[in-house]
Scaffold this active site. Structure first.
Site, PDB file in Angstrom:
ATOM      1  N   ARG A 120       0.526  -1.526   0.077  1.00  0.00           N
ATOM      2  CA  ARG A 120       0.165  -0.012   0.121  1.00  0.00           C
ATOM      3  C   ARG A 120       1.113   1.310  -0.031  1.00  0.00           C
ATOM      4  NH1 ARG A 120      -2.946  -2.946   3.404  1.00  0.00           N
ATOM      5  NH2 ARG A 120      -4.863  -4.426   2.461  1.00  0.00           N
ATOM      6  N   LYS A 142       3.115  11.396 -11.382  1.00  0.00           N
ATOM      7  CA  LYS A 142       2.513  10.712 -11.984  1.00  0.00           C
ATOM      8  C   LYS A 142       3.275   9.175 -12.461  1.00  0.00           C
ATOM      9  CE  LYS A 142       0.392  13.549 -15.477  1.00  0.00           C
ATOM     10  NZ  LYS A 142       0.164  13.477 -16.813  1.00  0.00           N
ATOM     11  N   GLU A 184      10.675  18.529 -25.753  1.00  0.00           N
ATOM     12  CA  GLU A 184       9.834  18.885 -24.146  1.00  0.00           C
ATOM     13  C   GLU A 184      10.575  20.578 -24.032  1.00  0.00           C
ATOM     14  OE1 GLU A 184       7.933  16.702 -22.971  1.00  0.00           O
ATOM     15  OE2 GLU A 184       7.293  15.178 -24.018  1.00  0.00           O
ATOM     16  N   LYS A 226       8.962  22.803 -14.441  1.00  0.00           N
ATOM     17  CA  LYS A 226       8.356  21.325 -13.687  1.00  0.00           C
ATOM     18  C   LYS A 226       7.516  21.510 -12.497  1.00  0.00           C
ATOM     19  CE  LYS A 226       6.356  16.959 -14.457  1.00  0.00           C
ATOM     20  NZ  LYS A 226       5.921  16.404 -14.923  1.00  0.00           N
ATOM     21  N   GLU A 236      -2.931  17.502 -11.535  1.00  0.00           N
ATOM     22  CA  GLU A 236      -3.672  17.914 -12.663  1.00  0.00           C
ATOM     23  C   GLU A 236      -4.671  18.371 -13.125  1.00  0.00           C
ATOM     24  OE1 GLU A 236      -1.671  15.494 -15.833  1.00  0.00           O
ATOM     25  OE2 GLU A 236      -3.747  15.853 -16.864  1.00  0.00           O
ATOM     26  N   ARG A 240      -1.430  22.331 -14.467  1.00  0.00           N
ATOM     27  CA  ARG A 240      -0.615  21.303 -14.795  1.00  0.00           C
ATOM     28  C   ARG A 240      -1.044  21.069 -16.205  1.00  0.00           C
ATOM     29  NH1 ARG A 240       0.819  16.431 -11.499  1.00  0.00           N
ATOM     30  NH2 ARG A 240       2.366  14.906 -12.531  1.00  0.00           N
ATOM     31  N   ASN A 244       0.779  20.075 -21.644  1.00  0.00           N
ATOM     32  CA  ASN A 244       0.069  19.173 -22.615  1.00  0.00           C
ATOM     33  C   ASN A 244       0.380  20.229 -23.592  1.00  0.00           C
ATOM     34  OD1 ASN A 244      -0.144  16.852 -21.074  1.00  0.00           O
ATOM     35  ND2 ASN A 244      -1.656  17.389 -20.425  1.00  0.00           N
ATOM     36  N   HIS A 247       0.645  17.589 -27.011  1.00  0.00           N
ATOM     37  CA  HIS A 247       0.326  16.394 -26.560  1.00  0.00           C
ATOM     38  C   HIS A 247      -1.349  16.277 -27.412  1.00  0.00           C
ATOM     39  CE1 HIS A 247       3.944  17.030 -23.977  1.00  0.00           C
ATOM     40  NE2 HIS A 247       4.305  15.586 -24.526  1.00  0.00           N
ATOM     41  N   HIS A 251       0.052  12.771 -28.848  1.00  0.00           N
ATOM     42  CA  HIS A 251      -0.772  11.414 -28.008  1.00  0.00           C
ATOM     43  C   HIS A 251      -1.540  10.955 -29.251  1.00  0.00           C
ATOM     44  CE1 HIS A 251      -0.291  12.520 -23.770  1.00  0.00           C
ATOM     45  NE2 HIS A 251       0.733  12.148 -24.317  1.00  0.00           N
ATOM     46  N   HIS A 264       8.237   9.338 -28.545  1.00  0.00           N
ATOM     47  CA  HIS A 264       7.766  10.575 -28.122  1.00  0.00           C
ATOM     48  C   HIS A 264       7.092  12.204 -28.266  1.00  0.00           C
ATOM     49  CE1 HIS A 264       4.202  12.427 -25.387  1.00  0.00           C
ATOM     50  NE2 HIS A 264       5.125  13.212 -24.185  1.00  0.00           N
TER      51      HIS A 264
HETATM   52  N1  LIG Z   1       4.787  10.041 -15.315  1.00  0.00           N
HETATM   53  C1  LIG Z   1       5.147  11.051 -16.547  1.00  0.00           C
HETATM   54  O1  LIG Z   1       4.750  12.398 -16.186  1.00  0.00           O
HETATM   55  C2  LIG Z   1       5.589  11.281 -17.423  1.00  0.00           C
HETATM   56  C3  LIG Z   1       5.894  12.209 -18.251  1.00  0.00           C
HETATM   57  C4  LIG Z   1       6.340  12.083 -19.477  1.00  0.00           C
HETATM   58  C5  LIG Z   1       6.386  10.617 -20.255  1.00  0.00           C
HETATM   59  N2  LIG Z   1       6.153   9.423 -19.427  1.00  0.00           N
HETATM   60  C6  LIG Z   1       6.115   8.030 -19.854  1.00  0.00           C
HETATM   61  O2  LIG Z   1       7.633   7.924 -20.310  1.00  0.00           O
HETATM   62  C7  LIG Z   1       8.588   7.184 -21.291  1.00  0.00           C
HETATM   63  C8  LIG Z   1       9.342   7.649 -22.163  1.00  0.00           C
HETATM   64  O3  LIG Z   1      10.128   7.673 -21.481  1.00  0.00           O
HETATM   65  P1  LIG Z   1      11.669   7.901 -22.429  1.00  0.00           P
HETATM   66  O4  LIG Z   1      11.649   8.651 -23.232  1.00  0.00           O
HETATM   67  O5  LIG Z   1      13.045   8.220 -21.516  1.00  0.00           O
HETATM   68  O6  LIG Z   1      11.914   6.727 -22.792  1.00  0.00           O
HETATM   69  P2  LIG Z   1      12.273   5.270 -21.319  1.00  0.00           P
HETATM   70  O7  LIG Z   1      12.159   5.147 -20.055  1.00  0.00           O
HETATM   71  O8  LIG Z   1      11.182   4.154 -23.055  1.00  0.00           O
HETATM   72  O9  LIG Z   1      13.263   4.741 -23.147  1.00  0.00           O
HETATM   73  C9  LIG Z   1      14.522   4.922 -23.715  1.00  0.00           C
HETATM   74  C10 LIG Z   1      15.027   4.238 -24.282  1.00  0.00           C
HETATM   75  O10 LIG Z   1      15.897   4.437 -23.877  1.00  0.00           O
HETATM   76  C11 LIG Z   1      16.775   3.543 -23.089  1.00  0.00           C
HETATM   77  N3  LIG Z   1      17.734   4.230 -22.176  1.00  0.00           N
HETATM   78  C12 LIG Z   1      17.629   4.856 -20.831  1.00  0.00           C
HETATM   79  N4  LIG Z   1      18.331   5.573 -20.637  1.00  0.00           N
HETATM   80  C13 LIG Z   1      19.693   5.396 -21.143  1.00  0.00           C
HETATM   81  C14 LIG Z   1      20.494   5.508 -21.484  1.00  0.00           C
HETATM   82  N5  LIG Z   1      21.185   5.997 -19.962  1.00  0.00           N
HETATM   83  N6  LIG Z   1      21.341   4.899 -22.575  1.00  0.00           N
HETATM   84  C15 LIG Z   1      20.900   3.896 -23.111  1.00  0.00           C
HETATM   85  N7  LIG Z   1      20.255   3.662 -23.056  1.00  0.00           N
HETATM   86  C16 LIG Z   1      19.471   4.736 -22.215  1.00  0.00           C
HETATM   87  C17 LIG Z   1      16.492   2.678 -22.440  1.00  0.00           C
HETATM   88  O11 LIG Z   1      15.959   1.453 -22.431  1.00  0.00           O
HETATM   89  C18 LIG Z   1      15.422   2.623 -23.831  1.00  0.00           C
HETATM   90  O12 LIG Z   1      15.388   1.476 -24.597  1.00  0.00           O
HETATM   91  C19 LIG Z   1       6.188   6.867 -21.946  1.00  0.00           C
HETATM   92  O13 LIG Z   1       6.120   5.508 -21.557  1.00  0.00           O
HETATM   93  C20 LIG Z   1       5.751   7.678 -21.107  1.00  0.00           C
HETATM   94  O14 LIG Z   1       4.076   7.400 -20.985  1.00  0.00           O
HETATM   95  C21 LIG Z   1       6.207   9.945 -17.917  1.00  0.00           C
HETATM   96 ZN   LIG Z   2       5.403  14.687 -23.097  1.00  0.00          ZN
END
Ligand SMILES: NC(=O)c1ccc[n+]([C@@H]2O[C@H](COP(=O)([O-])OP(=O)(O)OC[C@H]3O[C@@H](n4cnc5c(N)ncnc54)[C@H](O)[C@@H]3O)[C@@H](O)[C@H]2O)c1
Ligand SMILES: [Zn+2]
Length: 364
Positions: A120, A142, A184, A226, A236, A240, A244, A247, A251, A264
């Site tokens: 929990r 998030k 971004e 942020k 949000e 917040r 977007n 986005h 999206h 993305h």
């Molecule tokens: N929670 C939030 O507020 C929020 C905001 C934006 C995005 N997201 C989520 O984040 C995800 C996308 O994240 P991302 O863009 O960071 O990509 P990711 O986590 O998919 O990573 C991209 C690739 O890079 C690799 N990688 C990561 N760090 C590395 C490094 N230092 N060196 C070499 N390889 C590395 C990973 O293994 C992966 O193959 C999505 O699922 C999205 O929904 C969440």
């Molecule tokens: Zn984004």
């Protein structure tokens, strides 16, 4: 070292941004809270580059266990979360464990959600390793997973206890993944930091080349924006949503192409171009500012070309998005560089016109 504090009604935590901070992670985490052990959560790919450095930082601080899992977007699911929770039980993790997420947004979202559910709720520290994660996903609490019906449809707000962003770890990212984060960064300039935008206009090549001086300047500025927005609107409800920008269409583009064609940030790049054009055509944004925003986005690199999407499919996806309320589409529109507003009254015809002309707009 740059340190920021996120103050929400439910949590207060530091975001540390410093080159080399990864090597101090164990000390930083041991310093802030009593715990019964740390468990490092990461993916094999990220671990290969940075796992040893993180593990070493715990050596003089009681060590740490590790759990690795696949961080493909397609594995951001309940079954991965269940699997990790079960491994935590087997590792004897109790309520006072600290989970440490080392990875990009996928690792961070999964680890954060595990932390929200396991027993929990346990503490999580985010150690983001992508540009997207350092400026965005690691901050704000998030967390969640995808469902077969759509992305990020199940999750929880669960704030981290600490965020450690070390720009050094970005050097092992692929060029395309890195550039995806640059979009971004541009977003932050447009939505609330005109000076960051001007810096990017001058220094985009340095940022694209991941020059330390550029990263060390840009990442803290994005974190500040942020942290401030999340502090004022943790769940949000309103403010917040300005995060977007780009986005709404972004999206939709990702969904329409089954998350395969665009990273993305690339989809957000197209989405920002569209929102900027909508704002210009509505007379909300001066043509000169619209030109500056579009040209900065286009200078970041070549975006994957737009897919052909049948009209009714595009609308179905747009209206099904989490950002639409009661079927009404919301767009975040720039008013000037550094300020945006949320509009819910954009005529469908305008969205269609902009969509139809988007590829040409990019070519001009
Ligand atoms: N929670 C939030 O507020 C929020 C905001 C934006 C995005 N997201 C989520 O984040 C995800 C996308 O994240 P991302 O863009 O960071 O990509 P990711 O986590 O998919 O990573 C991209 C690739 O890079 C690799 N990688 C990561 N760090 C590395 C490094 N230092 N060196 C070499 N390889 C590395 C990973 O293994 C992966 O193959 C999505 O699922 C999205 O929904 C969440
Ligand atoms: Zn984004």
């Amino acid at each position: 070292m740059q340190q920021f504090t996120v103050n929400t009604p439910t949590a207060h935590y530091a975001v540390i941004c410093q080159r080399g901070a990864l090597a101090r992670a164990g000390a930083l985490i041991s310093g802030f809270a009593e715990h019964t052990g740390c468990v490092l959560l990461s993916s094999p790919r990220v671990w290969r580059h940075w796992g040893a450095a993180l593990e070493r930082s715990f050596r003089e601080h009681g060590g740490a266990k590790k759990i690795l899992f696949d961080d493909a977007e397609s594995r951001k699911t309940f079954s991965t979360v269940e699997n990790i929770c079960r491994q935590l039980v087997r590792a004897g993790a109790d309520r006072r464990v600290v989970l440490v997420a080392l990875g990009g947004g996928v690792v961070g979202d999964i680890a954060g959600f595990v932390a929200a559910c396991y027993l929990r709720g346990v503490r999580v520290v985010q150690v983001p390793t992508t540009l997207v994660a350092q400026v965005d996903s690691a901050i704000g609490g998030k967390t969640g997973v995808n469902l077969p019906e759509g992305k990020n449809l199940a999750g929880a707000f669960h704030q981290p206890r600490l965020v450690i962003a070390d720009p050094k770890v970005l050097h092992t990212l692929s060029a395309r993944q890195y550039r995806s984060g640059v979009y971004e960064v541009i977003k932050y300039g447009v939505i609330s930091d005109g000076r960051l935008f001007e810096y990017l206009e001058d220094s985009l090549p340095q940022l694209l080349a991941a020059r330390p001086a550029a990263l060390d300047k840009v990442i803290p500025r994005c974190i500040r924006v942020k942290a401030d927005i999340v502090g004022r609107d943790e769940h949000e409800r309103d403010l917040r949503r300005i995060l977007n920008f780009g986005h709404t269409l972004g999206h939709a583009l990702e969904a329409a192409t089954n998350y395969r064609r665009f990273l993305h940030g690339e989809a957000v790049g197209w989405g920002m171009l569209a929102a900027t054009e909508i704002a210009r055509r509505r007379g909300l944004l001066a043509a000169r500012d619209a030109g500056r925003i579009s040209s900065l986005i286009l200078r970041a690199g070549r975006l994957p070309s737009l897919p052909r999407i049948p009209r009714d499919r595009l609308w179905r996806i747009l209206r099904g998005d989490k950002k639409s309320r009661a079927g009404k589409l919301h767009f975040v529109l720039p008013k000037r560089i550094g300020e945006v507003e949320i509009a819910a009254d954009i005529p469908d015809s305008l969205v269609e016109e902009v969509w139809a002309g988007l590829s040409n707009l990019a070519r001009e």
